[in-house]
Design an enzyme around this catalytic site. Structure first.
Site, PDB file in Angstrom:
ATOM      1  N   ARG A  37     -26.798 -81.099 -25.635  1.00 42.46           N
ATOM      2  CA  ARG A  37     -25.668 -80.199 -25.397  1.00 42.46           C
ATOM      3  C   ARG A  37     -24.630 -80.356 -26.501  1.00 42.46           C
ATOM      4  NH1 ARG A  37     -24.192 -82.452 -19.787  1.00 42.46           N
ATOM      5  NH2 ARG A  37     -24.657 -84.230 -21.117  1.00 42.46           N
ATOM      6  N   GLY A  38     -24.394 -81.581 -26.907  1.00 42.16           N
ATOM      7  CA  GLY A  38     -23.419 -81.849 -27.969  1.00 42.16           C
ATOM      8  C   GLY A  38     -24.069 -81.663 -29.328  1.00 42.16           C
ATOM      9  N   ASP A  59     -28.615 -76.731 -23.277  1.00 40.82           N
ATOM     10  CA  ASP A  59     -28.553 -77.380 -21.967  1.00 40.82           C
ATOM     11  C   ASP A  59     -29.878 -77.051 -21.281  1.00 40.82           C
ATOM     12  OD1 ASP A  59     -28.269 -78.075 -19.324  1.00 40.82           O
ATOM     13  OD2 ASP A  59     -26.241 -77.252 -19.112  1.00 40.82           O
ATOM     14  N   VAL A  60     -30.736 -78.057 -21.135  1.00 41.77           N
ATOM     15  CA  VAL A  60     -32.089 -77.780 -20.642  1.00 41.77           C
ATOM     16  C   VAL A  60     -32.111 -77.291 -19.194  1.00 41.77           C
ATOM     17  CG1 VAL A  60     -33.241 -79.371 -22.240  1.00 41.77           C
ATOM     18  CG2 VAL A  60     -32.526 -80.198 -19.971  1.00 41.77           C
ATOM     19  N   TYR A 151     -32.304 -89.535  -8.429  1.00 43.04           N
ATOM     20  CA  TYR A 151     -32.963 -89.820  -9.719  1.00 43.04           C
ATOM     21  C   TYR A 151     -34.442 -90.120  -9.517  1.00 43.04           C
ATOM     22  CZ  TYR A 151     -33.801 -92.087 -14.248  1.00 43.04           C
ATOM     23  OH  TYR A 151     -34.306 -92.433 -15.484  1.00 43.04           O
ATOM     24  N   LYS A 155     -37.702 -87.997 -10.821  1.00 41.53           N
ATOM     25  CA  LYS A 155     -38.727 -88.522 -11.738  1.00 41.53           C
ATOM     26  C   LYS A 155     -40.114 -88.505 -11.083  1.00 41.53           C
ATOM     27  CE  LYS A 155     -36.050 -89.371 -15.311  1.00 41.53           C
ATOM     28  NZ  LYS A 155     -36.194 -88.674 -16.592  1.00 41.53           N
TER      29      LYS A 155
HETATM   30  P1  NDP Z   1     -28.755 -91.272 -22.859  1.00 33.36           P
HETATM   31  O1  NDP Z   1     -27.743 -90.907 -21.839  1.00 33.36           O
HETATM   32  O2  NDP Z   1     -28.494 -92.424 -23.728  1.00 33.36           O
HETATM   33  O3  NDP Z   1     -29.077 -89.961 -23.745  1.00 33.36           O
HETATM   34  C1  NDP Z   1     -29.343 -88.758 -23.081  1.00 33.36           C
HETATM   35  C2  NDP Z   1     -29.618 -87.649 -24.065  1.00 33.36           C
HETATM   36  O4  NDP Z   1     -29.880 -86.462 -23.322  1.00 33.36           O
HETATM   37  C3  NDP Z   1     -28.434 -87.341 -24.963  1.00 33.36           C
HETATM   38  O5  NDP Z   1     -28.913 -86.878 -26.206  1.00 33.36           O
HETATM   39  C4  NDP Z   1     -27.725 -86.205 -24.222  1.00 33.36           C
HETATM   40  O6  NDP Z   1     -26.931 -85.474 -25.124  1.00 33.36           O
HETATM   41  C5  NDP Z   1     -28.934 -85.448 -23.686  1.00 33.36           C
HETATM   42  N1  NDP Z   1     -28.688 -84.624 -22.514  1.00 33.36           N
HETATM   43  C6  NDP Z   1     -28.126 -84.963 -21.342  1.00 33.36           C
HETATM   44  N2  NDP Z   1     -28.073 -83.907 -20.506  1.00 33.36           N
HETATM   45  C7  NDP Z   1     -28.640 -82.866 -21.175  1.00 33.36           C
HETATM   46  C8  NDP Z   1     -28.874 -81.515 -20.861  1.00 33.36           C
HETATM   47  N3  NDP Z   1     -28.509 -80.989 -19.682  1.00 33.36           N
HETATM   48  N4  NDP Z   1     -29.493 -80.735 -21.782  1.00 33.36           N
HETATM   49  C9  NDP Z   1     -29.855 -81.231 -22.982  1.00 33.36           C
HETATM   50  N5  NDP Z   1     -29.646 -82.514 -23.349  1.00 33.36           N
HETATM   51  C10 NDP Z   1     -29.033 -83.313 -22.452  1.00 33.36           C
HETATM   52  O7  NDP Z   1     -30.120 -91.479 -22.066  1.00 33.36           O
HETATM   53  P2  NDP Z   1     -31.400 -92.405 -22.397  1.00 33.36           P
HETATM   54  O8  NDP Z   1     -31.755 -92.307 -23.818  1.00 33.36           O
HETATM   55  O9  NDP Z   1     -31.209 -93.726 -21.776  1.00 33.36           O
HETATM   56  O10 NDP Z   1     -32.493 -91.656 -21.474  1.00 33.36           O
HETATM   57  C11 NDP Z   1     -33.356 -90.670 -21.983  1.00 33.36           C
HETATM   58  C12 NDP Z   1     -34.398 -90.374 -20.922  1.00 33.36           C
HETATM   59  O11 NDP Z   1     -35.068 -91.587 -20.576  1.00 33.36           O
HETATM   60  C13 NDP Z   1     -33.847 -89.807 -19.625  1.00 33.36           C
HETATM   61  O12 NDP Z   1     -34.726 -88.822 -19.114  1.00 33.36           O
HETATM   62  C14 NDP Z   1     -33.830 -91.018 -18.696  1.00 33.36           C
HETATM   63  O13 NDP Z   1     -33.923 -90.654 -17.339  1.00 33.36           O
HETATM   64  C15 NDP Z   1     -35.064 -91.749 -19.169  1.00 33.36           C
HETATM   65  N6  NDP Z   1     -35.059 -93.174 -18.855  1.00 33.36           N
HETATM   66  C16 NDP Z   1     -34.035 -93.988 -19.282  1.00 33.36           C
HETATM   67  C17 NDP Z   1     -34.046 -95.330 -18.959  1.00 33.36           C
HETATM   68  C18 NDP Z   1     -32.952 -96.266 -19.384  1.00 33.36           C
HETATM   69  O14 NDP Z   1     -32.948 -97.429 -18.902  1.00 33.36           O
HETATM   70  N7  NDP Z   1     -32.041 -95.869 -20.259  1.00 33.36           N
HETATM   71  C19 NDP Z   1     -35.135 -95.913 -18.155  1.00 33.36           C
HETATM   72  C20 NDP Z   1     -36.152 -94.972 -17.768  1.00 33.36           C
HETATM   73  C21 NDP Z   1     -36.110 -93.656 -18.112  1.00 33.36           C
HETATM   74  P3  NDP Z   1     -25.705 -84.545 -24.598  1.00 33.36           P
HETATM   75  O15 NDP Z   1     -24.930 -85.368 -23.612  1.00 33.36           O
HETATM   76  O16 NDP Z   1     -24.947 -84.199 -25.827  1.00 33.36           O
HETATM   77  O17 NDP Z   1     -26.350 -83.356 -23.983  1.00 33.36           O
END
Ligand code: NDP
Length: 255
Positions: A37-38, A59-60, A151, A155
């Site tokens: 989004r950002g 925004d997915v 959540y 998943k």
């Molecule tokens: P972060 O919060 O660090 O990063 C999330 C990313 O997703 C950012 O780039 C954010 O950018 C983007 N994002 C969030 N909402 C949207 C949206 N509506 N549309 C498009 N982009 C979006 O998350 P992680 O890297 O930790 O997690 C990534 C994935 O891994 C997620 O699906 C999470 O559920 C999964 N996961 C994470 C774990 C963990 O421990 N961290 C463990 C298991 C799974 P922006 O805000 O600018 O949109």
């Protein structure tokens, strides 16, 4: 390089796991389209990656926004060979305090977002006779845990989506798999620690220790480990791996 010339879309590619995945795919020769989004952070990463990498604001959870992403991907790269559905959110609360709004937000991003992107990019992969979709799920897609009902349910749904899609495209050179990480060292986990600390009064060190202790390896996973597995699933030699939900958590969840 293993993925030379392939064109990849990474949702949520601006930080955390998505950033590591975008970097790893680019290092293997992919042209990467980083979406979040950002736009600023996505653009900064795309500029750093080079090799024709681009950034798109998306925004997915919005069908219109994903449609614009698909058009942008077609215009920028002519097509998409690899889709990594990584964008996700993870608010937590006891079940009876979970608001309907939060529930719908989690499903909107984690499930509907994954569905919309698969629906947008699958046709071109089928037509080309080659494609890779990797959905970033979680161990919470395999087992439940306190305070993450929405959540975890989302998943689990991502795994159902993955398995069903995999059977639909099995004869067409396309694979659809999921990766299921345990706690990963990303900004999302930092936010979870802050949330736990604020709500329970325990210290950040104690919150991190709780997360590390959830793994038999007593550590958080590095984003690069998820990126490595994702690249392996995208490798042409992984064509027989389809419909799988591969856990990467140090050995805690073994199903
Ligand atoms: P972060 O919060 O660090 O990063 C999330 C990313 O997703 C950012 O780039 C954010 O950018 C983007 N994002 C969030 N909402 C949207 C949206 N509506 N549309 C498009 N982009 C979006 O998350 P992680 O890297 O930790 O997690 C990534 C994935 O891994 C997620 O699906 C999470 O559920 C999964 N996961 C994470 C774990 C963990 O421990 N961290 C463990 C298991 C799974 P922006 O805000 O600018 O949109």
């Amino acid at each position: 390089m293993r993925l030379d010339g392939r064109r990849a879309v990474v949702t949520g590619g601006s930080r955390g796991i998505g950033e590591a995945v975008a970097r790893a795919l680019a290092a293997e020769g992919c042209r990467a389209l980083v979406c979040a989004r950002g736009l600023d952070a996505a653009r900064e990463l795309a500029e750093e990656l080079g090799g024709g990498a681009e950034a798109v604001a998306c925004d997915v959870s919005s069908a219109e926004s994903v449609e614009r992403l698909a058009v942008a991907a077609r215009d920028a790269m002519g097509g998409v060979d690899i889709l990594v559905n990584n964008a996700g959110i993870a608010p937590s609360a006891p079940l009876e305090k979970q608001t309907l709004e939060d529930w719908e937000r989690v499903f909107g991003v984690n499930v509907t977002g994954t569905f919309l992107c698969m629906r947008a990019f699958l046709p071109a992969m089928r037509e080309a006779g080659w494609g890779r979709i990797v959905n970033v799920a979680s161990i919470a897609g395999k087992v439940g845990a306190p305070y993450i009902a929405a959540y975890s349910a989302s998943k689990h749904a991502v795994l159902g989506l993955t398995r069903s899609a995999a059977t639909e495209v099995a004869t067409e050179g396309v694979t659809v798999n999921a990766v299921c990480p345990g706690y990963v060292d990303t900004p999302m986990t930092t936010a979870s620690v802050e949330n736990i600390t604020a709500k329970t009064g325990i210290s950040p060190d104690q919150a991190y220790a709780f997360m590390r202790d959830a793994s038999p390896q007593k550590r958080l996973i590095d984003p690069e480990e998820i990126a490595y597995l994702t690249v392996c699933l995208c490798d042409p030699r992984a064509r027989g791996v389809n419909g799988q939900a591969i856990v990467l958590d140090g050995g805690g969840v073994q199903t």
